[in-house]
Design an enzyme around this catalytic site. Structure first.
Site, PDB file in Angstrom:
ATOM      1  N   ASP A 160      22.021  12.035  10.116  1.00  0.00           N
ATOM      2  CA  ASP A 160      23.438  11.709  10.249  1.00  0.00           C
ATOM      3  C   ASP A 160      23.682  10.437   9.427  1.00  0.00           C
ATOM      4  OD1 ASP A 160      26.110  11.722  10.894  1.00  0.00           O
ATOM      5  OD2 ASP A 160      25.804  12.077  13.016  1.00  0.00           O
TER       6      ASP A 160
HETATM    7  C1  BGC Z   1      29.139  12.094  12.151  1.00  0.00           C
HETATM    8  C2  BGC Z   1      28.801  13.478  11.668  1.00  0.00           C
HETATM    9  C3  BGC Z   1      29.389  13.727  10.309  1.00  0.00           C
HETATM   10  C4  BGC Z   1      28.891  12.663   9.365  1.00  0.00           C
HETATM   11  C5  BGC Z   1      29.341  12.859   7.930  1.00  0.00           C
HETATM   12  C6  BGC Z   1      28.889  11.032  11.092  1.00  0.00           C
HETATM   13  O1  BGC Z   1      29.438   9.827  11.455  1.00  0.00           O
HETATM   14  O2  BGC Z   1      28.386  11.816  13.309  1.00  0.00           O
HETATM   15  O3  BGC Z   1      29.248  14.430  12.595  1.00  0.00           O
HETATM   16  O4  BGC Z   1      29.048  15.013   9.859  1.00  0.00           O
HETATM   17  O5  BGC Z   1      29.357  11.422   9.823  1.00  0.00           O
HETATM   18  O6  BGC Z   1      30.669  12.633   7.773  1.00  0.00           O
END
Ligand code: BGC
Length: 760
Positions: free
Chosen positions: A284
Site C-alpha cells: 500500500d
Molecule cells: C489506500 C489504498 C489505495 C492506495 C493508492 C492508499 O492510501 O489505502 O486503498 O489503493 O492508497 O491510492
C-alpha cells in the site's frame, strides 16, 4: 461424455501450459539481459499524479523512467499523457519494457456506481459484475490497465470509515462479490482473462484483515485468532484469488505483530503456498517505509524484510529503489528473491499483453463516446436504485405522489459533488445532476418543489472542513447563522405537504482516514430534523452515509427512512425513481446498524456463549447482556423493506439425515402478498449446532434475489453442499463435522423460519 470432458480439460491445461512456457521463455530471455538496477526498477511504483491518496508525492521524473527505474505509475490519468509516458518507457529505456498504469477505480471511472457498501446492499451479483465490467471498459478507454479494486475487507465496526469501500460484514456475501468484481474487471471466463483490451487487472486489497483495525481507527493494529481469520476474514481474499485476480495489495496494519507488508506467513505461506496465488503483490501507499514508524527496523531492514516476505512491488516508498541493492550486497536478501519479484512483475505485463503491444490500452476508438455513455449511466442508475435500503415506511408514506408541494431540505440536497462518494477519484464530480435538479426534473409539471439548506453539515466549522477535504468540493460553509438557516427551512417546510430531509454524512466523512467515534447524524442536521418533524408534516429522511449510522431517535420519530448511501453519478435520478415509486426498493443492509456505539463491533454471526441471553429478554443477570441497552442491532444484517410485502412458507429439506460427503436441498415458497411488483433477497443461514469449536448462531450460506408480481409465488431452492456445511476447525482443517444443523430461510438474518437435519 466423461472421456470427452477429460480430453477437453487436458487440452485446456496443455494450451495454458504452452502459453506459460512461452511466457517463461520470453521472460527468461528478457531477464537474462537485464541489469540488477533494471530488475529493481520493475519493482518501483512511484506516485507522480494528481489523484492524491496519501501523504507523499514524487515529482514526475522522466529521467527516472528513462533510467529504467520505474515499473509502473499510478494516480494519473489522461490518455495523451499516459501514451507519451509509455512511449518514453518503450523507446527511451535500454530494455524498452512497458509500464503498467494503475488507479483507484473503486466504484467507477467516469460513470460512478454506488460506493461498494451500497452496491453490496443490492445483493445483485450480475449488476455488480457489470459495474466492474463497465469500470474496466471506461478505464481502459482512458489508458489504465490496473485497478486497485476490489476492496474485500470484512468490516464489523462502523466507526471505521473504510467500511464504505467494501461489502460489509459477511464473508459469504463478501466472497461472492469479490469473485464477481474480479470477473468484471479481468473477464468473465477465467481461461481467457485479459484477452481483450478492455479488460484490466484487479488488485485485491487490503491483504489482510485491515477491516479489523482496533477501535475503528484507520491504520491501527489488528490482532485476531487464526480461527477467526480463516472462517470470517480471509474467505473473500481467497475467493478473489481463486477467481484469478492478477494482483494483491498488502494492508497497512500488522498481524501477529508483523506489518502485513513484511509478513512472510501472510504473503508467502498463506497466499502463495497455501492458496496457490501466482500474481504479484504490491505494497500500500508508502507502506514499506512506514514500517520504520511501526518500529521493526531502519529503512534498509524493513525494505529487505518486505522483499523476503514476498512483497513484489513498492508503492511510493522508493525503498526498493534505494535500499535493495545494499541489502543484496550485505547478503540480507538474495538475487533469487529479486529475480522472483521481477519475474512476477514481468509476468503481469505479459498477461496484460503489454509486450505484444505496449499501446494496447490507448487504442479505444472514440473513447469519449465510451466513457460516461448513456448505456453505462443507465446501468449505474439501475444499480444505485437497487442499492437503496428502505429502513422504515410508516403508513406507506413512500412512495410519494407527484402532487402538491414538496419541500426538499438539507445541506446534502443541492450538492452534486457529494453524490459520487468517497473513491470517485477518476471522475469529473461536477458532471452529474444533484438531487435538487433531479427531483425538479422528476416532478416538473406535476408538483412544486421548494428547497432550503436548513443547516451546515455540522456546527463545528473545523470538523466541517475536515469532512470536505477533497479538492473541487463546493460545500462552502454557509455564512448565515444556524438559526437563520433553520428558520428559512421551517418557513419552507410549513408551505409543503411533505418534507424530504436530505441529511447524513458528506462523502468524505467515510472512506480512508475518516473514522468517527460518534456515528449519529451530525449535530446541526439532527437538530434540523427534529425541528422538521416537530412541524407535524410528514417527513421522509433521505439518508446519505458511508457506514451504518446510529438512528435511535430517527427510527422512533421519523415516519420514513430511505438509505441511499452515496449512489454515484446517477444518484439524483435513481433517488427520484425510488421516491416516486417507479422503482420498488429492494436493497438489504450488509452491515448491521447498531443502536449505540457501545455495541460495536456488531455483526449477525455471533456465537452463543456459555451464558446466552434468554430468548425474548433484553437483560438478564449473569447472561451476556448490557444494563443500559439491548444487545441486538437496531436494523439487522439482511434487513430492508419494500413497497410490497412478502410471505415465506415453511423451510423444506429433502433429507433429515445426510451422509458425509452428500448434499441436500432446502426449498421455500415466497409469495408477494402486496399490491406492487417487487424484488426480494431470499437468504439462507445455517447453524452448525455442535462443533469441536464454538460455532456462530447462524451463518449466511446462500441467497437469491427474485422478482415477484403481486400475488405471485416462487419456489426458491438452495443446494447445501458439504462445503457449505464445513468450517475451519481448531487445527485449521476445513471440515464438516457430524451432528445437527439448522437451516433458516427468510428475508433477513433474524428469521426464525427453519428446519433441521443431521449430518452423519
Ligand atoms: C489506500 C489504498 C489505495 C492506495 C493508492 C492508499 O492510501 O489505502 O486503498 O489503493 O492508497 O491510492
Amino acid at each position: 461424455m466423461r472421456s470427452f470432458l477429460m480430453i477437453l480439460t487436458l487440452c485446456v491445461a496443455a494450451a495454458s501450459c504452452s502459453q506459460k512456457s512461452e511466457m517463461d521463455a520470453f521472460i527468461d530471455d528478457l531477464m537474462g539481459q537485464m541489469t540488477l538496477e533494471e530488475k529493481i526498477g520493475q519493482l518501483n511504483l512511484p506516485f507522480t499524479g494528481e489523484i492524491i491518496t496519501g501523504p507523499d508525492r514524487d515529482p514526475l521524473a522522466i529521467e527516472s523512467i528513462q533510467a529504467g527505474e520505474v515499473g509502473g505509475l499510478f494516480g494519473l490519468t489522461g490518455l495523451d499523457r499516459l501514451t507519451e509516458l509509455q512511449r518514453i518507457a518503450v523507446e527511451e529505456t535500454r530494455m524498452g519494457i512497458p509500464m503498467i498504469f494503475g488507479a483507484d477505480v473503486i466504484h467507477g471511472y467516469e460513470t460512478v456506481f454506488p460506493i461498494p457498501l451500497g452496491s453490496s446492499c443490492s445483493w445483485d451479483l450480475e449488476a455488480i459484475e457489470n459495474s466492474a465490467r463497465i469500470s474496466a471498459i471506461e478505464s481502459t478507454a482512458g489508458g489504465l490497465c490496473w485497478t486497485f479494486s476490489p476492496m474485500v475487507d470484512i468490516a464489523r465496526d462502523p466507526r471505521w470509515g473504510r467500511i464504505a469501500e467494501g461489502a460489509g460484514e459477511d464473508p459469504f456475501l463478501g466472497s461472492r462479490i469479490a469473485e464477481a468484481m474480479v470477473r468484471g474487471y479481468q473477464g468473465a471466463d477465467k481461461e481467457s482473462q485479459f484477452s481483450q483490451p478492455d479488460q484490466m487487472m484487479a488488485c485485491v486489497k487490503h491483504f489482510a484483515l485491515y477491516g479489523a483495525s482496533e477501535a475503528g481507527r484507520d491504520y491501527n493494529s489488528v490482532d485476531m485468532s487464526r480461527l477467526r481469520m480463516y472462517n470470517d476474514y480471509l474467505p473473500p481474499y481467497k475467493a478473489a484469488a481463486d477467481a484469478g485476480a492478477g494482483s494483491f495489495m498488502a494492508s497497512f496494519n500488522d498481524i501477529d505483530g508483523v506489518p502485513a507488508t513484511a509478513n512472510r506467513w501472510l504473503l508467502t505461506d498463506l497466499l502463495r503456498d497455501e492458496w496457490g496465488f501466482d500474481g504479484f503483490v504490491v505494497s500500500d501507499y508508502t507502506a514499506i517505509k512506514e514500517m520504520v514508524a511501526h518500529g521493526i527496523g531502519d529503512i534498509e531492514t524493513v525494505t529487505c524484510r518486505a522483499l523476503d516476505a514476498g512483497l513484489d512491488m513498492d508503492m511510493n516508498s522508493r525503498a526498493y529503489l534505494e535500499h535493495l541493492k545494499n541489502g543484496l550486497e550485505k547478503g540480507i536478501v538474495s538475487m533469487k528473491q529479486i529475480d522472483a519479484a521481477c519475474r512476477r512483475m514481468l509476468e503481469a505485463k505479459y498477461k496484460l499483453g503489454l509486450f505484444e503491444d505496449p499501446y494496447r490500452f490507448f487504442k479505444t476508438e472514440n473513447p469519449e463516446e465510451v466513457i460516461y455513455c448513456q448505456e453505462h449511466r443507465d446501468a449505474a442508475r439501475k444499480l444505485a436504485a437497487e442499492s437503496f435500503v428502505l429502513l422504515k415506511n410508516e403508513n406507506n408514506l413512500l412512495p410519494l405522489k407527484k402532487e402538491g408541494t414538496i419541500a426538499l431540505i438539507g445541506p446534502l440536497a443541492d450538492n452534486g459533488v457529494n453524490l459520487n462518494g468517497t473513491w470517485s477519484v477518476t471522475a469529473d464530480n461536477h458532471k452529474n445532476k444533484n438531487l435538487r435538479e433531479a427531483l425538479e426534473d422528476a416532478v416538473a409539471g406535476h408538483a412544486k418543489l421548494l428547497y432550503a439548506k436548513g443547516s451546515n453539515l455540522v456546527y463545528d466549522a473545523d470538523y466541517e472542513e475536515r469532512a470536505y477535504w477533497r479538492d473541487g468540493y463546493d460545500f462552502n460553509r454557509d455564512d448565515r447563522t444556524d438559526a437563520q438557516l433553520r428558520n428559512e427551512a421551517l418557513a419552507v417546510a410549513r408551505k409543503a405537504d411533505v418534507i424530504i430531509a436530505a441529511l447524513g454524512e458528506s462523502a468524505e466523512m467515510s472512506g480512508e482516514n475518516s473514522g468517527r467515534t460518534d456515528i449519529t447524524i451530525p449535530d446541526a442536521q439532527a437538530d434540523l430534523l427534529k425541528a422538521l418533524v416537530a412541524t407535524g408534516k410528514p417527513v421522509v429522511l433521505l439518508l446519505f452515509n458511508g457506514r451504518p449510522l446510529i438512528l435511535d431517535w430517527e427510527s422512533k420519530n421519523v415516519p420514513a427512512i430511505l438509505d441511499v448511501w452515496f449512489g454515484g453519478s446517477e444518484t439524483g435520478d435513481a433517488v427520484a425513481d425510488v421516491l416516486f415509486g417507479d422503482v420498488n426498493p429492494s436493497g438489504k443492509i450488509t452491515a448491521s446498524f447498531p443502536r449505540n456505539v457501545g455495541q460495536i463491533p456488531i455483526y449477525h454471526s455471533i456465537r452463543n456463549t456459555g451464558r446466552p441471553l434468554p430468548e425474548g429478554e433484553e437483560y438478564s443477570k449473569y447472561t451476556t447482556s448490557y444494563l443500559d441497552s439491548r444487545i441486538d442491532p437496531l436494523y439487522p444484517f439482511g434487513y430492508g423493506l419494500s413497497y410490497t410485502t412478502f410471505e415465506y412458507g415453511s423451510v423444506k429439506l429433502n433429507k433429515e439425515v445426510v451422509a458425509a460427503g452428500e448434499s441436500l436441498i432446502a426449498e421455500i415458497d415466497v409469495t408477494n402478498t402486496g399490491k406492487k411488483a417487487g424484488k426480494e433477497v431470499v437468504q439462507m443461514y445455517i447453524r452448525d449446532v455442535v462443533g469441536t469449536t464454538t460455532r456462530p448462531l447462524r451463518e449466511l450460506k446462500g441467497f437469491e434475489k427474485i422478482s415477484l408480481e403481486p400475488g405471485e409465488t416462487k419456489t426458491v431452492k438452495f443446494e447445501i453442499t458439504p462445503e457449505l456445511m464445513s468450517h475451519y476447525n481448531y487445527d485449521l482443517d476445513f471440515v464438516a463435522e457430524p451432528g445437527e444443523f439448522i437451516v433458516y430461510i427468510g428475508g433477513d438474518s433474524t428469521t426464525k423460519n427453519s428446519a433441521s437435519f443431521t449430518l452423519e
